[in-house]
Design a protein around this motif. Structure first.
Motif: not given
Ligand code: BT5
Length: 329
Positions: A96-99, A123-127, A129-132, A138-141, A189-191, A193-195, A214-216, A219-221
């Motif tokens: 993860s670029t966050q780390s 990749g990490r989302g909030r709380r 969750r994982s970020w694909v 484009l994945w950056l911190s 649809r979500k393009v 996300g921010i953390l 940013v999904n640029v 592909d997405l699962p």
């Molecule tokens: C977010 O969390 O939306 C924050 C995403 C932040 C990602 C960046 S990438 C660079 C940096 N390094 C990291 O490790 N993270 C940051 P949240 O609102 O919790 O949304 C997560 C949810 O979005 C997941 O549970 C999925 O349902 C969905 N999701 C996962 N991957 C996705 C993707 N690529 N595009 C759209 N939705 C996605």
């Protein structure tokens, strides 16, 4: 390896500068301080990463098509910021670029440091969750030292969403809406996300690691196809990520400076203008509870104000919003 990478990037800049006109091997060799054979090897490497470079005897080389790789010099070349992107590091694959940025922060890196990865394996989302994060996105911190009062920190997330939306519009001409607190949507649809992860001690914010995904062109699962989208899918063609990241960093720096000089309302107004949820019926989920109501506004701290069914107002500092039906009027 580092030197050879630098040369590769300089070669690319030279080829770009000559705008489809041939540059002789000799000229390029001289400019780079290497042999003509070395130039040829670098050209081959560039071709392997997706650049289309024509080579003609007697004439030399010319660049016909760009590849879409993110390299520090390419990102910095033409970047219009003052400090965001002062140092850029690009990685092929990291968990993860966050780390990466958190570690850099602990080691005293300057504000504005940016880490970009072609792929994140965790990749990490909030709380939790994982970020694909597959290749093509484009994945950056970014490392920020905002000096904002801690209650104002949520505004940073809104400012970042606003910057993403503006950059997407400038680069692709697509309308990107904002969903509190941290989603960027196209056609619902979500393009992106921010953390934002902050290191706070008492009343002091040491630093914030702002992550943007940013999904640029990726592909997405299948499991995400309904709720998520990519710029490529929306546009019908690939998007140049280098241009996108440059616009994004510039827009982010602008919003960030506005926040730092206390222009909270300015940022909030920008956010409101692009919001997809205000005055709509939404459901807010937080820690297993769900609240239904109309999203009235965001307040001066970036909190969401929900008007509940009984007419009372409830303030949220965190939560997940689901859009229900658009309210009339
Ligand atoms: C977010 O969390 O939306 C924050 C995403 C932040 C990602 C960046 S990438 C660079 C940096 N390094 C990291 O490790 N993270 C940051 P949240 O609102 O919790 O949304 C997560 C949810 O979005 C997941 O549970 C999925 O349902 C969905 N999701 C996962 N991957 C996705 C993707 N690529 N595009 C759209 N939705 C996605």
């Amino acid at each position: 390896l580092r030197r050879s990478n630098d040369r590769l990037e300089r070669l690319l800049i030279l080829l770009r500068d000559s705008k489809r006109v041939y540059r002789s091997g000799e000229e390029l060799a001289k400019a780079l301080g290497v042999s003509r054979v070395a130039v040829w090897k670098h050209v081959k490497t560039l071709r392997d990463t997706g650049y289309v470079i024509e080579a003609k005897p007697k004439l030399g080389y010319r660049l016909l098509k760009e590849a879409d790789i993110l390299k520090p010099t390419l990102v910095k070349e033409g970047l219009r910021t003052n400090f965001i992107g002062c140092e850029v590091r690009c990685y092929d694959a990291v968990p993860s670029t966050q780390s990466v940025v958190k570690e850099a922060a602990e080691r005293g890196f300057r504000e504005g440091f940016v880490a970009i990865a072609e792929e994140q394996t965790a990749g990490r989302g909030r709380r939790g969750r994982s970020w694909v994060s597959p290749r093509g996105g484009l994945w950056l911190s970014i490392l920020l030292k905002p000096g904002l009062p801690p209650p104002k920190l949520p505004l940073l997330m809104l400012a970042a969403g606003l910057a993403v939306s503006k950059a997407v519009e400038t680069t692709c001409g697509l309308k990107a809406e904002l969903k509190w607190p941290n989603d960027v949507l196209i056609n619902g649809r979500k393009v992106a996300g921010i953390l934002a992860e902050a290191s706070v001690e008492a009343d002091l914010v040491h630093y914030v690691v702002l992550g943007i995904g940013v999904n640029v062109n990726n592909d997405l699962p299948v499991k995400l196809k309904e709720e998520a989208t990519t710029l490529k899918e929306q546009l019908g063609s690939s998007v140049a990520r280098v241009k996108l990241v440059q616009e994004l960093l510039k827009a982010l720096e602008d919003e960030y400076l506005t926040l730092k000089r206390g222009g909270y309302q300015e940022v909030l107004d920008g956010w409101r203008a692009r919001s997809s949820i205000l005055k709509s019926e939404v459901m807010v989920s937080l820690m297993g509870e769900a609240y239904e109501g109309v999203a009235e506004d965001v307040d001066g701290d970036g909190a969401l104000i929900l008007r509940l069914k009984d007419g009372s107002l409830k303030r949220f500092l965190a939560g997940d919003v689901t859009l229900r039906i658009k309210a009339k009027g």
